[in-house]
Design a protein around this motif. Structure first.
Motif, PDB file in Angstrom:
ATOM      1  N   GLU A  55      -1.428 -23.679   2.662  1.00  0.00           N
ATOM      2  CA  GLU A  55      -1.637 -23.109   3.995  1.00  0.00           C
ATOM      3  C   GLU A  55      -2.381 -21.776   3.897  1.00  0.00           C
ATOM      4  O   GLU A  55      -3.287 -21.505   4.692  1.00  0.00           O
ATOM      5  CB  GLU A  55      -0.310 -22.915   4.723  1.00  0.00           C
ATOM      6  N   GLU A  58      -6.033 -22.616   3.048  1.00  0.00           N
ATOM      7  CA  GLU A  58      -6.754 -23.112   4.221  1.00  0.00           C
ATOM      8  C   GLU A  58      -7.052 -21.985   5.210  1.00  0.00           C
ATOM      9  O   GLU A  58      -8.149 -21.906   5.760  1.00  0.00           O
ATOM     10  CB  GLU A  58      -5.964 -24.226   4.894  1.00  0.00           C
ATOM     11  N   ARG A  59      -6.077 -21.105   5.423  1.00  0.00           N
ATOM     12  CA  ARG A  59      -6.275 -19.984   6.347  1.00  0.00           C
ATOM     13  C   ARG A  59      -7.363 -19.048   5.834  1.00  0.00           C
ATOM     14  O   ARG A  59      -8.285 -18.683   6.567  1.00  0.00           O
ATOM     15  CB  ARG A  59      -4.963 -19.199   6.534  1.00  0.00           C
ATOM     16  N   PHE A  62     -10.853 -20.618   6.094  1.00  0.00           N
ATOM     17  CA  PHE A  62     -11.365 -20.581   7.471  1.00  0.00           C
ATOM     18  C   PHE A  62     -11.754 -19.159   7.885  1.00  0.00           C
ATOM     19  O   PHE A  62     -12.812 -18.935   8.477  1.00  0.00           O
ATOM     20  CB  PHE A  62     -10.345 -21.159   8.458  1.00  0.00           C
ATOM     21  N   ARG A  68     -13.966 -25.696   7.906  1.00  0.00           N
ATOM     22  CA  ARG A  68     -12.851 -26.476   7.354  1.00  0.00           C
ATOM     23  C   ARG A  68     -13.395 -27.300   6.193  1.00  0.00           C
ATOM     24  O   ARG A  68     -14.571 -27.680   6.184  1.00  0.00           O
ATOM     25  CB  ARG A  68     -12.267 -27.417   8.401  1.00  0.00           C
ATOM     26  N   CYS A  69     -12.541 -27.607   5.239  1.00  0.00           N
ATOM     27  CA  CYS A  69     -12.988 -28.412   4.103  1.00  0.00           C
ATOM     28  C   CYS A  69     -12.735 -29.891   4.368  1.00  0.00           C
ATOM     29  O   CYS A  69     -11.933 -30.255   5.218  1.00  0.00           O
ATOM     30  CB  CYS A  69     -12.290 -27.968   2.831  1.00  0.00           C
ATOM     31  N   SER A  72      -8.954 -31.040  -0.124  1.00  0.00           N
ATOM     32  CA  SER A  72      -8.522 -29.996  -1.050  1.00  0.00           C
ATOM     33  C   SER A  72      -7.878 -30.641  -2.265  1.00  0.00           C
ATOM     34  O   SER A  72      -7.220 -31.671  -2.159  1.00  0.00           O
ATOM     35  CB  SER A  72      -7.558 -29.027  -0.380  1.00  0.00           C
ATOM     36  N   CYS A  84     -16.573 -29.127   0.239  1.00  0.00           N
ATOM     37  CA  CYS A  84     -17.163 -28.664   1.505  1.00  0.00           C
ATOM     38  C   CYS A  84     -18.650 -28.999   1.542  1.00  0.00           C
ATOM     39  O   CYS A  84     -19.486 -28.091   1.467  1.00  0.00           O
ATOM     40  CB  CYS A  84     -17.002 -27.168   1.660  1.00  0.00           C
TER      41      CYS A  84
END
Length: 123
Positions: A55, A58-59, A62, A68-69, A72, A84
């Motif tokens: 998390e 991801e945060r 971004f 966004r990928c 992962s 990506c």
């Protein structure tokens, strides 16, 4: 940073609990390319609250790219590779392995790239 020191750092409480690194990559014409932020580093950040490492990754991804990928891949507890292929950002430069290794300013980023995406040399 020597390899032994690098492994000690990866096992340390500081790294395990707080620090996350993301290595954005894509493959074009059978060549792996790595995205460096501001031409010198991978994406990294620290956990907030009760976030899990993914998390946090991801945060941070971004926040630093606005994207966004696609997928992962967990490489270590707190290191991820994000595929990506469509990432376009004025903050990002795409480089092949050798050039990325040369341009990275952070020793931890260099060691992660070497360990996780080792490119064997021809005989």
């Amino acid at each position: 940073m020597k390899l032994r020191e690098f492994y000690r750092f990866l096992k340390s409480k500081t790294f395990k609990k707080e620090y996350v690194t993301v290595i954005p990559f894509k493959v074009e014409n059978s060549v792996a390319l790595f995205a460096l932020i501001n031409s010198q580093k991978f994406i990294s950040g620290t956990k907030k609250g009760k976030e899990t490492p993914v998390e946090t990754a991801e945060r941070e991804f971004f926040l630093q790219t606005g994207a966004r990928c696609v997928r992962s891949i967990k490489l270590l507890d707190n290191a991820f590779a994000f595929e990506c292929p469509d990432l376009v950002s004025s903050k990002v430069v795409w480089l092949e392995y050798e050039e990325a290794l040369e341009k990275l300013s952070n020793q931890l980023d260099k060691e992660l790239l070497k360990e996780l995406f080792y490119k064997p040399q021809p005989l």
